[in-house]
Scaffold this motif. Structure first.
Motif, PDB file in Angstrom:
ATOM      1  N   SER A 146     -40.809   1.374  30.616  1.00  0.00           N
ATOM      2  CA  SER A 146     -41.599   2.249  29.744  1.00  0.00           C
ATOM      3  C   SER A 146     -41.389   1.878  28.276  1.00  0.00           C
ATOM      4  N   ARG A 147     -40.169   1.490  27.942  1.00  0.00           N
ATOM      5  CA  ARG A 147     -39.914   1.017  26.577  1.00  0.00           C
ATOM      6  C   ARG A 147     -40.783  -0.192  26.252  1.00  0.00           C
TER       7      ARG A 147
ATOM      8  N   ASN B 175     -44.475   0.909  25.951  1.00  0.00           N
ATOM      9  CA  ASN B 175     -44.749   1.659  24.717  1.00  0.00           C
ATOM     10  C   ASN B 175     -44.821   0.757  23.495  1.00  0.00           C
ATOM     11  N   GLU B 176     -44.052  -0.334  23.520  1.00  0.00           N
ATOM     12  CA  GLU B 176     -43.996  -1.218  22.348  1.00  0.00           C
ATOM     13  C   GLU B 176     -44.977  -2.388  22.443  1.00  0.00           C
TER      14      GLU B 176
ATOM     15  N   PRO C 148     -47.385  -3.440  25.678  1.00  0.00           N
ATOM     16  CA  PRO C 148     -47.761  -3.397  27.094  1.00  0.00           C
ATOM     17  C   PRO C 148     -48.230  -4.738  27.632  1.00  0.00           C
TER      18      PRO C 148
ATOM     19  N   TYR D  12     -46.495  -3.199  33.498  1.00  0.00           N
ATOM     20  CA  TYR D  12     -47.200  -2.131  34.216  1.00  0.00           C
ATOM     21  C   TYR D  12     -47.042  -2.298  35.727  1.00  0.00           C
TER      22      TYR D  12
END
Length: 360
Positions: free
Chosen positions: A155-156, A159-160, A162, A167
């Motif tokens: 997720s980090r 968020n920064e 993709p 994913y």
């Protein structure tokens, strides 16, 4: 003199590596390292250059042998030794830990996931915002079944910056974790599709999510897109047929037939046999199920299919013959036999009861 020889070997090794002549690059770089070790002249190079020298030699071995390097212990350890030297010389360099962690992650000579995790953890200590290290940490944790922690790191990354890979890996974590979050997994695979619309694996994963959620139309849509991408893949027609079986039997029949137009596939034969029997066309069903075994004797589901067909036809001897083979080669649990509708009329038959007690 030693200085000139050393730099000549290093420059030649670098040039050969760039030219993808990895064996020759390895020889030149080894000559350079031999001069350094024999003449104790490491002070002629900066720490960065010396570390890069070992790293480049290890990379030359890795590039020359490719997949074999991860399977052969001698080659694998030789690469690791050079990476270890680079890390010893410049322990503050996060990139070196990431590169060695990748080698551990790809290893086929043993389980080095803990070593990989330690390297990526060290890299993140050196550079907390390093997304490459965070992605690989998520990958390691996923492989270890630590899905919640893996999702945190992935997720980090997402968020920064993709990526389809991030994913996809997070989607797999959502799919495999307990309790499973199929909706979140479907979302992640969908986002990955936007970034890599031709990666067929994503459509398969997403279709599985929708099947688990009971969203049959959405699952079928994923297979429609898959077949558009790869219209000559018989397996995709078969998988779509399986989904259609309960909601659109004729559509399933068409898909199995389309698969057979591409190749004489045993699973398409078997699945079409089941549908034909449901429609009462027992002769055609027997032909397809028998052909399944002719194509692949290990496709033992066909024994169960033939047992069901003959049970529906009321042909007791043939039913018991194929049921005995199915019990021996296919069924893992006798409860499946007890729950099969076609077998219900035979529940009190002593030969049927004997098959239930027979060890597989």
């Amino acid at each position: 003199m030693n200085d000139r020889q050393l730099r000549r070997h290093i420059q030649a090794g670098q040039a050969l590596f760039e030219a993808r002549d990895y064996e020759a690059a390895y020889q030149e770089l080894s000559q350079a390292i031999r001069l350094i070790e024999e003449d104790d002249i490491s002070d002629l190079l900066t720490e960065e250059t010396l570390a890069e020298l070992f790293l480049l030699r290890g990379s030359s071995i890795l590039s020359e042998y490719r997949d074999e390097a991860y399977k052969d212990p001698d080659i694998f350890n030789q690469v690791l030794d050079d990476y270890e030297q680079a890390i010893t010389i410049q322990p503050e360099n996060a990139l070196y830990y990431i590169l060695r962690g990748r080698i551990y992650l790809a290893a086929k000579v043993g389980d080095f996931l803990e070593e990989a995790k330690q390297d990526f953890s060290t890299a993140l200590e050196r550079e907390p915002d390093n997304l490459d290290a965070a992605k690989h940490m998520g990958e390691v944790l996923s492989k270890q079944g630590q899905y919640d922690n893996a999702i945190y790191y992935l997720s980090r990354v997402i968020n920064e910056g993709p990526t389809a890979e991030a994913y996809m890996m997070r989607g797999v974590c959502h799919f495999k974790m307990r309790p499973t979050n199929f909706s979140a997994a479907a979302y992640d695979f969908g986002e990955a599709q936007k970034l890599m619309p031709r990666l067929e694996e994503l459509y398969i994963w997403r279709a599985q999510c929708f099947q688990e959620l009971g969203q049959w139309e959405e699952a079928l849509y994923e297979y429609d897109r898959l077949i558009e991408l790869s219209p000559q893949n018989a397996g995709y027609y078969i998988d779509r047929g399986v989904i259609k079986h309960q909601i659109d039997p004729q559509g399933a029949m068409d898909d199995y037939s389309s698969a057979l137009d591409i190749e004489d596939h045993p699973l398409a034969r078997n699945n079409r046999a089941v549908l034909l029997a449901e429609q009462g066309d027992f002769a055609a069903a027997i032909t397809d199920a028998t052909r399944t075994l002719e194509l692949d004797q290990t496709h033992t589901i066909a024994y169960a299919t033939l047992a069901e067909i003959y049970a529906q036809m009321g042909e007791r001897e043939k039913f018991l013959e194929y049921l005995e083979r199915a019990v021996r080669h296919y069924y893992d649990d006798v409860l499946e036999l007890l729950e099969t509708p076609a077998f219900q009329p035979y529940m009190d038959d002593p030969d049927f009861q004997a098959l239930l007690r027979k060890p597989s």
